[in-house]
Every structure is written in C-alpha cells, then in structure tokens.
Enzyme design. Structure first.
Site, PDB file in Angstrom:
ATOM      1  N   GLY A  70       0.798  -1.231   0.000  1.00  0.00           N
ATOM      2  CA  GLY A  70       0.000   0.000   0.000  1.00  0.00           C
ATOM      3  C   GLY A  70       0.822   1.268   0.000  1.00  0.00           C
ATOM      4  O   GLY A  70       0.277   2.370   0.123  1.00  0.00           O
ATOM      5  N   ARG A  76     -12.483   4.057 -13.572  1.00  0.00           N
ATOM      6  CA  ARG A  76     -11.716   3.448 -14.659  1.00  0.00           C
ATOM      7  C   ARG A  76     -12.580   2.492 -15.476  1.00  0.00           C
ATOM      8  O   ARG A  76     -13.657   2.097 -15.018  1.00  0.00           O
ATOM      9  CB  ARG A  76     -10.558   2.632 -14.059  1.00  0.00           C
ATOM     10  CG  ARG A  76      -9.649   3.454 -13.193  1.00  0.00           C
ATOM     11  CD  ARG A  76      -9.335   2.747 -11.867  1.00  0.00           C
ATOM     12  NE  ARG A  76      -8.661   3.671 -10.948  1.00  0.00           N
ATOM     13  CZ  ARG A  76      -7.363   3.909 -10.974  1.00  0.00           C
ATOM     14  NH1 ARG A  76      -6.597   3.248 -11.796  1.00  0.00           N
ATOM     15  NH2 ARG A  76      -6.842   4.781 -10.153  1.00  0.00           N
ATOM     16  N   ASP A 135      -7.510  -1.201 -16.046  1.00  0.00           N
ATOM     17  CA  ASP A 135      -7.672  -0.491 -14.770  1.00  0.00           C
ATOM     18  C   ASP A 135      -6.918   0.833 -14.782  1.00  0.00           C
ATOM     19  O   ASP A 135      -7.069   1.632 -13.862  1.00  0.00           O
ATOM     20  CB  ASP A 135      -7.189  -1.356 -13.597  1.00  0.00           C
ATOM     21  CG  ASP A 135      -5.751  -1.822 -13.776  1.00  0.00           C
ATOM     22  OD1 ASP A 135      -5.465  -2.468 -14.791  1.00  0.00           O
ATOM     23  OD2 ASP A 135      -4.913  -1.506 -12.920  1.00  0.00           O
TER      24      ASP A 135
HETATM   25  P1  AMP Z   1      -0.832  -0.385 -11.242  1.00  0.00           P
HETATM   26  O1  AMP Z   1       0.221  -1.210 -11.912  1.00  0.00           O
HETATM   27  O2  AMP Z   1      -0.288   0.775 -10.462  1.00  0.00           O
HETATM   28  O3  AMP Z   1      -1.939   0.008 -12.135  1.00  0.00           O
HETATM   29  O4  AMP Z   1      -1.456  -1.327 -10.125  1.00  0.00           O
HETATM   30  C1  AMP Z   1      -2.239  -2.450 -10.407  1.00  0.00           C
HETATM   31  C2  AMP Z   1      -2.924  -2.902  -9.148  1.00  0.00           C
HETATM   32  O5  AMP Z   1      -1.972  -3.254  -8.151  1.00  0.00           O
HETATM   33  C3  AMP Z   1      -3.813  -1.837  -8.513  1.00  0.00           C
HETATM   34  O6  AMP Z   1      -4.905  -2.496  -7.956  1.00  0.00           O
HETATM   35  C4  AMP Z   1      -2.924  -1.257  -7.463  1.00  0.00           C
HETATM   36  O7  AMP Z   1      -3.657  -0.662  -6.423  1.00  0.00           O
HETATM   37  C5  AMP Z   1      -2.151  -2.482  -6.987  1.00  0.00           C
HETATM   38  N1  AMP Z   1      -0.848  -2.126  -6.415  1.00  0.00           N
HETATM   39  C6  AMP Z   1       0.250  -1.710  -7.060  1.00  0.00           C
HETATM   40  N2  AMP Z   1       1.252  -1.466  -6.206  1.00  0.00           N
HETATM   41  C7  AMP Z   1       0.783  -1.725  -4.969  1.00  0.00           C
HETATM   42  C8  AMP Z   1       1.326  -1.670  -3.651  1.00  0.00           C
HETATM   43  N3  AMP Z   1       2.576  -1.276  -3.416  1.00  0.00           N
HETATM   44  N4  AMP Z   1       0.524  -2.032  -2.635  1.00  0.00           N
HETATM   45  C9  AMP Z   1      -0.731  -2.435  -2.834  1.00  0.00           C
HETATM   46  N5  AMP Z   1      -1.301  -2.500  -4.045  1.00  0.00           N
HETATM   47  C10 AMP Z   1      -0.560  -2.167  -5.094  1.00  0.00           C
HETATM   48 MG    MG Z   2      -3.417   1.193 -11.777  1.00  0.00          MG
END
Ligand code: AMP
Ligand code: MG
Length: 536
Positions: A146, A210, A280
């Site tokens: 997170g 999204r 997403d």
């Molecule tokens: P993203 O690649 O940023 O689009 O993330 C894809 C998914 O992974 C989304 O649901 C994000 O909230 C989750 N996510 C990415 N990095 C983290 C992290 N460090 N902690 C928790 N969730 C993450």
């Molecule tokens: Mg994302």
C-alpha cells in the site's frame, strides 16, 4: 476587503462526497484484504507516518482547489495530504475495480495503494476528488504494502503537471510529501530489494473511475451495481448527455471513445508512452492516469516501451497505443453490454474508433509539420518516409519537430549542409552523418519544402503554429531521474526548478536550454532513464 477578494483556507474546503453518498459501500469496515462484493468502495483510514516532509506542491492545483500558497506551507497541509490528519468533511475510502492486465482478465484489483479523501467543490462549482497514493493498505492491497517510494511518487507528481501544461488530459498532482518511513522495493524484481524513502502524492481529478470499475461488476454478473455505477457516472460526470437510459448509455460509450482518441493523439504528439495500458489504468474521463513505468520518446522509435515487465511482447509500445486503447474500449463495451443488450451500436462505435483516430492523427501530423491540412495522397507517404528516416538516423523526436519549424521552406536553393543545419542538434550522432546520409535526409526536406509551399502560410505564422504543438520541453526520462537523484539527496530546489521549466513547455526559455538537451550517452542504459518496471 473588496467584494472580489476570495477567502482561501484549508479549513473552509467544501466537501461534497457524492461518490460514497450515492453508491453502495462495502459493509465490512475492517482493513483486511478480501473480495468485496456488490460495493463500489470500502471505507478505510490512511496510515499514519512518522516524519512527513513537503518536497513540492503544484500552485496551479492548489489554486484549482482554492487553497492559498501560504496554506500549502502549513503543518495542516502537510499532515492532511500525507494522511496523518483528516480535515473536516473528509471521509476516506478505497474504490473497488477490476481489470485486464496485459490482455488477461485479472479479477478484482481496486485501490491497493490509493485512498480517496473526498470530493471538493471549488468556488467555480467544479468537483475534484482528492486521492492519496501510497497512504497504506486497503482491502484491495493484495500482495502489496500500500506504499509508494519517493522515486515513483516524484515521477507521478512531475509528469502529471508536465502533461497538464502540455495540454494533455491528465489527473493532476497537488503535493509530494515524503513520509520519513523506509519502504522495501525490488526495483527490477531481480532479488535485490533495497530500502527507499516512502512518499505520498495527493492526486486530483474530477473522478478516478476506470474502465475496470465497470468490468468488475459485469464479470460477477452484478448488473444492479453495474447500473448504479453507470447511472451515477452519467449524472455526475456527463450530465450533458441527459437522463440515463439505454440510448444515453450508448452515447456515453461514444463519448468515452472520443475522449480516448483525443488522449492517444496527444500522447503521440508529445512522444509519451504510458507503459501499462491495462484497463484499470484507463480513465472514463479520457485522462492520463496511473503514472508508473511511463517514458518519453528520445530517439524516435515506435517500437519502444520503457516498461521492462513488457519487454518481450512490447504490448504497450509507443506506436501501438491507439490499437490498445481500442482493445480496452472493447472490454468496456463488454462490461456495459448487460445494460444495453444490443451488440451492434457498440460494435459500430468500436469500428468508428479506427476511422476517427486515423483522421484525427492525420490532422495532428499535419499540424506537427506546419501544414494547413492533411492531404492523404501526398502526406501519408511524406510522414511515413519521415518516420523511416527518424528511426534510421537515430533522431530525437522532440528536438526534430521543434527545429523543423526553423527550416526555411521558401528557399529552394540551399545546399544540403545549409538546409540540414537547424536539425543537426536532433541527431544522436550528427558527426557520423556522411554526405550521402545528409543528402538522403535533404531529399525528404526538399519534398517537405515543396509541400509546405503549397500552403499559403507566412514563415512567422508557420513557425508559431508548429511551436504550439511541438513542445520544446518534455519530462525527459534522464531529467526525471536527475530530479530523483537530487531529491533523494535532499535537494528539492532541482524539482522546483524543473517544475518551473515544465510550466511553459512551448516557450523557448534560453536560460533553461539544458532541460531540452537530448539524452546523454550515460543515460542510454541507466535504469530509470530508459528502463523501468511496474514497481516504478
Ligand atoms: P498499477 O500497476 O499501479 O496500475 O497497479 C495495479 C494494481 O496493483 C492496482 O490495484 C494497485 O492498487 C495495486 N498495487 C500496485 N502497487 C501496490 C502496492 N505497493 N501495494 C498495494 N497495491 C498495489
Ligand atoms: Mg493502476
């Protein structure tokens, strides 16, 4: 005090949290990772951090929210936008969404490292959602912590604002605050984790909904929640389309497709590669959203992707972004189909995407070349031949288009050396260009001169027009990395300086020429400058 004087104050921000008021909430409130059903969001509290420190803020976003610059320097600001303190009216929540990642359905994703604070109505009556990225775990955090690190947060902060000033639709960034907490990151997933300084960005957008926000409900056969979210989205963010109905759903889909086309045309214009165009990461408002392993084209290469996670398939490469956007819209069409139950109108809009994109991209390419319109018979090959040359003679895209405005198109008697002179700065190895190479480039330039002369545009106007679409300053990959290096050493002046330059990307700014320089040799293979992973 005059009647026009506005009272800016953090304490008087007007919150109107319509998303959580009108849409169904997760009934569980414990912050445990889980599948969340029949709900658009979960209530969650941001994590407290030990030692917040303001790295930078955007004065334009502060103004958009009616926050004074003085307030931006206050402890209340620092604590509110790192997640340590809730302002009156804030009611934090994480959104539920799903998504197709790299072409495959990934199920529930959701705000795993983003926490919405609430929706502010500014004095113009505009609605803006405030969202902290990196403020701790939520029920959607899956395997993650997170959190976010300074490196990636700085990239998001700077790029959001750079894009805005370039005229590219984007989510905004109010602030960048370090947390004083160490976060473990394996930057290249190669078993070499490191401790990095944590940070939180406060992102701002009218809505963070999204494509995947709709996909999650249709994937679960939850048509009720799907309908609630679509009706809500139309009445809140697209009121001009009218009261929700099947016809309006179709109109809405067309509107999302149109905005997405504009978005991609802008990306192609400025040389931006998103890097992770999963569904997403597609905003229903047509905004650039989720700055991760994005990159900017240095030497023109339609096959380039900055994302090492995508290195083998290059699904999200520069030149493929329009096709991917169309594919993603196809997923959105599937998601809302249960509310429409007619495939034909959706299919028509998807087919129209290709035609409309081609047309708008043609117009944009004409503008980039300073032509008054795109004449398909001549200009398609003019563009294609140019792209071959740009690739063949490793040419910096941004510098090339910018300098092309300096070519004297009316003088047909220039020698090769004189004709190519304004463009030499764009070549990564100008010294290596032989007379034959130059002659090849000049053959194209002479065609271009002839073509430009068909238009009745005087030299000054042509240059002005071109300089209004071809930026001088973009957030070059190596410059973003230099800003990170400086910030990690505690030098925030570099960031502020750079942000100042990026505020006027179409101006010459002779005193800031170094920020317009092509990628230096040391940056060619340096991590962060040419390669990034999803953890970026
Ligand atoms: P993203 O690649 O940023 O689009 O993330 C894809 C998914 O992974 C989304 O649901 C994000 O909230 C989750 N996510 C990415 N990095 C983290 C992290 N460090 N902690 C928790 N969730 C993450
Ligand atoms: Mg994302």
């Amino acid at each position: 005090m005059g009647t026009n004087t506005k009272l800016y104050s953090l304490a008087s921000l007007q919150f109107d949290n319509r998303f959580i008021r009108e849409l169904p909430a997760d009934s569980a409130t414990d912050n445990i990772r889980r599948q969340v059903l029949q709900a658009c969001y979960s209530f969650v509290q941001p994590a407290k951090v030990p030692a917040p420190q303001l790295i930078s803020y955007s004065k334009e976003v502060a103004q958009l929210l009616d926050i004074s610059e003085q307030d931006c320097q206050s402890d209340t600001f620092l604590n509110a936008f790192v997640g340590n303190q809730l302002l009156d009216g804030m009611k934090p929540y994480a959104q539920c969404y799903g998504g197709h990642q790299f072409g495959n359905w990934a199920g529930q994703l959701g705000d795993g490292r983003a926490i919405n604070l609430g929706e502010v109505i500014n004095q113009q009556g505009q609605r803006q959602t405030l969202q902290l990225k990196g403020a701790g775990e939520t029920p959607y955090s899956r395997g993650g912590d997170g959190l976010a690190v300074l490196r990636s947060s700085l990239r998001e902060f700077l790029c959001s604002e750079a894009m805005f000033h370039l005229g590219v639709p984007t989510t905004r960034a109010l602030s960048l605050i370090t947390t004083g907490q160490q976060v473990t990151r394996d930057m290249f997933y190669d078993g070499r984790p490191q401790q990095e300084l944590g940070a939180v960005v406060c992102r701002v957008a009218p809505s963070f909904t999204r494509f995947g926000s709709f996909e999650i409900f249709s994937s679960r056969g939850d048509t009720d929640t799907l309908k609630q979210l679509l009706d809500y989205t139309i009445t809140t963010d697209f009121p001009e389309l009218g009261e929700p109905s099947v016809d309006v759903y179709i109109k809405w889909f067309k509107e999302v497709a149109d905005r997405t086309i504009d978005l991609v045309v802008h990306w192609m214009r400025v040389g931006f590669v998103h890097g992770v165009l999963n569904t997403d990461n597609m905003s229903i408002l047509g905004l650039t959203i989720d700055y991760g392993p994005y990159g900017w084209i240095d030497n023109y290469d339609p096959n380039w992707t900055p994302n090492t996670t995508d290195a083998s398939n290059k699904r999200y490469r520069f030149g493929h972004q329009a096709q991917i956007a169309q594919w993603n819209l196809g997923q959105l069409a599937n998601a809302i189909f249960p509310l429409i139950e007619q495939a034909e109108p959706l299919r028509e809009i998807l087919n129209q995407f290709a035609t409309d994109y081609t047309e708008r991209w043609q117009t944009m390419r004409a503008e980039k070349l300073g032509l008054s319109s795109f004449i398909a018979e001549t200009d398609e090959s003019l563009n294609q031949d140019l792209h071959v040359l740009l690739q063949h003679f490793e040419t910096d895209m941004t510098i090339f288009y910018r300098r092309l405005a300096d070519i004297d198109v009316s003088n047909l008697n220039l020698t090769d050396d004189a004709l190519i002179e304004p463009l030499l700065a764009a070549y990564y190895d100008a010294e290596a260009l032989t007379a034959e190479d130059k002659s090849q480039i000049c053959t194209w330039l002479r065609r271009y001169q002839q073509r430009a002369n068909q238009d009745d545009i005087d030299a000054e106007t042509r240059k002005q027009n071109m300089n209004a679409v071809n930026p001088k300053y973009v957030l070059r990959n190596y410059i973003a990395q230099q800003a990170i290096d400086a910030a990690e050493q505690g030098d925030t002046a570099y960031v502020d300086n750079l942000l100042e330059v990026l505020r006027r990307p179409y101006d010459e700014q002779p005193e800031n020429e170094q920020f317009a320089a092509k990628r230096p040799e040391w940056a060619r293979q340096r991590p962060g400058c040419s390669m990034l992973s999803c953890s970026s």
